[in-house]
Design an enzyme around this catalytic site. Structure first.
Site, mmCIF file in Angstrom:
data_model
loop_
_atom_site.group_PDB
_atom_site.id
_atom_site.type_symbol
_atom_site.label_atom_id
_atom_site.label_comp_id
_atom_site.label_asym_id
_atom_site.label_seq_id
_atom_site.Cartn_x
_atom_site.Cartn_y
_atom_site.Cartn_z
ATOM 1 N N LEU A 8 21.117 -15.970 -31.617
ATOM 2 C CA LEU A 8 21.266 -16.595 -30.310
ATOM 3 C C LEU A 8 21.045 -15.542 -29.224
ATOM 4 O O LEU A 8 21.758 -14.539 -29.154
ATOM 5 C CB LEU A 8 22.652 -17.222 -30.178
ATOM 6 C CG LEU A 8 23.027 -18.226 -31.289
ATOM 7 C CD1 LEU A 8 24.341 -18.936 -30.948
ATOM 8 C CD2 LEU A 8 21.915 -19.245 -31.519
ATOM 9 N N ARG A 15 27.114 -11.068 -15.792
ATOM 10 C CA ARG A 15 27.987 -9.920 -15.510
ATOM 11 C C ARG A 15 27.259 -8.585 -15.644
ATOM 12 O O ARG A 15 27.782 -7.550 -15.245
ATOM 13 C CB ARG A 15 29.219 -9.959 -16.422
ATOM 14 C CG ARG A 15 30.239 -11.011 -16.001
ATOM 15 C CD ARG A 15 31.522 -10.859 -16.764
ATOM 16 N NE ARG A 15 31.395 -11.294 -18.158
ATOM 17 C CZ ARG A 15 32.264 -11.003 -19.105
ATOM 18 N NH1 ARG A 15 33.309 -10.234 -18.848
ATOM 19 N NH2 ARG A 15 32.084 -11.456 -20.345
ATOM 20 N N THR A 81 27.142 -22.891 -28.036
ATOM 21 C CA THR A 81 26.562 -22.248 -29.214
ATOM 22 C C THR A 81 26.036 -23.244 -30.234
ATOM 23 O O THR A 81 24.998 -23.003 -30.866
ATOM 24 C CB THR A 81 27.605 -21.334 -29.866
ATOM 25 O OG1 THR A 81 28.839 -22.056 -30.052
ATOM 26 C CG2 THR A 81 27.882 -20.114 -28.992
ATOM 27 N N GLU A 154 39.441 -22.335 -29.535
ATOM 28 C CA GLU A 154 39.046 -21.541 -28.376
ATOM 29 C C GLU A 154 40.282 -21.245 -27.534
ATOM 30 O O GLU A 154 41.226 -22.051 -27.454
ATOM 31 C CB GLU A 154 38.013 -22.293 -27.536
ATOM 32 C CG GLU A 154 36.672 -22.467 -28.211
ATOM 33 C CD GLU A 154 35.933 -21.148 -28.404
ATOM 34 O OE1 GLU A 154 36.246 -20.174 -27.681
ATOM 35 O OE2 GLU A 154 35.054 -21.100 -29.272
ATOM 36 N N LYS A 333 0.969 14.933 -28.011
ATOM 37 C CA LYS A 333 0.846 13.471 -27.941
ATOM 38 C C LYS A 333 -0.365 13.017 -28.753
ATOM 39 O O LYS A 333 -1.465 13.529 -28.588
ATOM 40 C CB LYS A 333 0.703 13.046 -26.478
ATOM 41 C CG LYS A 333 0.746 11.528 -26.229
ATOM 42 C CD LYS A 333 -0.612 10.861 -26.306
ATOM 43 C CE LYS A 333 -1.537 11.257 -25.211
ATOM 44 N NZ LYS A 333 -2.821 10.472 -25.262
ATOM 45 N N ASN A 359 -4.142 28.976 -34.479
ATOM 46 C CA ASN A 359 -3.209 29.442 -33.458
ATOM 47 C C ASN A 359 -3.693 28.976 -32.085
ATOM 48 O O ASN A 359 -4.849 29.209 -31.712
ATOM 49 C CB ASN A 359 -3.118 30.967 -33.469
ATOM 50 C CG ASN A 359 -2.061 31.476 -32.504
ATOM 51 O OD1 ASN A 359 -0.892 31.603 -32.856
ATOM 52 N ND2 ASN A 359 -2.467 31.779 -31.284
ATOM 53 N N ASN A 368 -7.979 15.569 -22.061
ATOM 54 C CA ASN A 368 -8.341 14.392 -22.848
ATOM 55 C C ASN A 368 -8.703 13.166 -22.025
ATOM 56 O O ASN A 368 -9.169 12.171 -22.581
ATOM 57 C CB ASN A 368 -7.189 14.035 -23.800
ATOM 58 C CG ASN A 368 -5.874 13.808 -23.067
ATOM 59 O OD1 ASN A 368 -5.670 14.310 -21.971
ATOM 60 N ND2 ASN A 368 -4.980 13.051 -23.678
ATOM 61 N N SER A 387 -5.370 32.190 -24.871
ATOM 62 C CA SER A 387 -4.474 31.694 -23.822
ATOM 63 C C SER A 387 -5.258 31.146 -22.638
ATOM 64 O O SER A 387 -6.317 31.663 -22.273
ATOM 65 C CB SER A 387 -3.554 32.820 -23.351
ATOM 66 O OG SER A 387 -2.716 33.242 -24.404
ATOM 67 N N SER A 405 -9.723 34.005 -23.775
ATOM 68 C CA SER A 405 -8.691 33.591 -22.822
ATOM 69 C C SER A 405 -9.322 33.198 -21.495
ATOM 70 O O SER A 405 -10.261 33.831 -21.019
ATOM 71 C CB SER A 405 -7.711 34.742 -22.593
ATOM 72 O OG SER A 405 -7.030 35.050 -23.784
#
Length: 449
Positions: A8, A15, A81, A154, A333, A359, A368, A387, A405
């Site tokens: 259900l 609330r 219900t 109830e 990712k 490496n 990308n 690097s 690099s």
């Protein structure tokens, strides 16, 4: 015995003070609805029917996201219900075995409890899940005689004597499918709320000469979520349980109270999880891997012997083979890192395949996205990416190749080649001194003016 589930999930949840349907609010990174569906999944249900209402389209999408074979039906008006369960009757008209009714906002009913309810069906035609409440409050009360359930009252309709009972109704109920819907069809609304209640089923069954019984579970399993405060309590309860289970299963948590698991997190024995690690959905960590502190992981797989972090982020589609190292301030990712790859620091690897023992130097980025489409980068085995290399996809770097690099790689690099893609350095003798003198003079002139 075959079983079908009716969940259900039609309520608005006023609330919660939210535009989002109550059952779509999340605990452990997943909607409350998914928690209920996962508990029921342990029974191997033949059919799952989710009764929607408020936000029906969104609830349907969430249902199919978890189980593409699940069925949904709309309860256009919320009249109780029993009325909600009646909406599922046409979809289960030919169902065999039992039906168990669960609630999309009650996330912690355990598989063991549901199995106990099915077992109890050997003795009773209708089985209700009850619990002893520390503070019974306004819960419905279970009136019993021995191990038999006479009726459910109830709170609004209960006498003072009935309100003194501490055995309360969770709302979860189990019965033979045909009997369930036959009894639901007899439910009236002669009660204080004027609604059709499932709580009438045990008494209606007894009028037919059938028995009703109770399975009792810990009160913690029956926690319902109706407010933001209860949502926070549910999150805390889930995390406490998940941490305890991880420790009992041989996982090291160096600061358990700071680790947050998702509903489907899987962590193997002898894995080590450092402080302030957050798991989003879809993470599997194999035995012997280590996640150092302050990492965020989602939709990824980390193999034995791999290390991640600190301060790393793994996003959906990240696949780390054995002995891979992902260091600080690295984001991965939709990328596959083969055995022994090292990505030490300050790097983004997205939409890429990185060959074994390669490496990746600090500051490397796989470029990308061209503004419209994503493209893939492929780096071979035993390569060395210098690097601050920009790999502009689509591009391939061959086995045993190297990039200098600071290079911007826009063309494929053959195996064993060295790629240098940067402007040649030119030194201008004395120019720095002359330039600084000129700039200081300009600054002084502005100060006087």
């Amino acid at each position: 015995m075959p079983v079908s589930l009716v969940i259900l999930a039609a309520g608005q949840g006023t609330r919660m003070n939210s535009d989002l349907p109550k059952v779509l609010h999340k605990v452990a990174g997943s909607p409350l609805l998914h928690h209920a569906m996962q508990a029921g999944r342990s029974l191997g249900p033949e059919r799952v029917v989710v009764v929607t209402g408020h936000g029906a389209d969104a609830v349907t999408r969430a249902t199919l996201e978890y189980d593409e074979d699940a069925l949904t039906v709309v309860q256009a008006e919320q009249n109780g219900t029993a009325h909600a369960v009646a909406q599922a009757a046409p979809l289960l008209s030919d169902a065999s075995g039992d039906v168990i009714v669960l609630y999309g906002d009650t996330p912690f009913v355990s598989p063991e409890t549901l199995e106990a309810m099915q077992t109890a069906r050997a003795r009773h035609a209708v089985v209700v899940l009850g619990f002893h409440a520390a503070d019974p409050g306004r819960y419905g009360r279970l009136v019993t005689e021995g191990d038999s359930l006479l009726r459910i009252v109830e709170y609004k309709d209960a006498t003072d004597e009935e309100r003194s009972i501490t055995l309360c109704n969770s709302g979860v109920i189990c019965a033979d499918a045909k009997l369930m819907f036959s009894l639901v069809a007899e439910v009236g609304k002669d009660n204080a709320a004027g609604e059709y209640y499932l709580t009438d089923l045990p008494e209606l069954a007894r009028k037919r000469g059938l028995s009703a019984g109770v399975v009792i579970c810990p009160e913690s399993e029956t926690l319902g979520v109706n407010t933001r405060a209860q949502l926070a309590q549910a999150e805390a309860a889930f995390q406490a349980r998940a941490r305890t289970e991880a420790l009992e299963n041989g996982v090291t948590l160096t600061a358990p109270e700071t680790v947050f698991f998702a509903l489907d997190t899987v962590v193997g024995r002898d894995a080590i999880i450092g402080p302030n690690v957050i798991f989003g959905p879809g993470v599997t960590i194999e035995s012997g891997a280590e996640i150092v502190g302050f990492c965020h992981l989602e939709g990824c797989h980390i193999s034995r012997g791999a290390t991640v972090g600190p301060f790393a982020r793994l996003r959906p589609g990240a696949e780390l083979a054995e002995d891979v190292h992902v260091g600080n301030f690295v984001e991965i990712k939709n990328a596959i890192l083969d055995e022994g790859v090292k990505v030490g620091h300050l790097t983004y690897i997205g939409d890429a395949d990185i060959g074994e023992h390669t490496n990746i130097g600090a500051g490397t980025v796989t470029c990308n996205y061209d503004g419209v489409m994503k493209h893939r980068t492929k780096v071979g085995r035993n390569a060395f990416i210098g690097s601050d290399t920009m790999l502009v996809a689509p591009v391939t770097v061959g086995d045993n190749a190297m990039t200098a690099s600071g290079s911007v790689i826009t063309e494929d690099v053959p195996a064993e080649a060295m790629a240098v893609a940067r402007a040649r350095q030119v030194n201008k003798p004395g120019l720095a001194t002359r330039l600084f003198a000129r700039l200081r003079a300009i600054k002084a002139a502005k100060a006087k003016g």
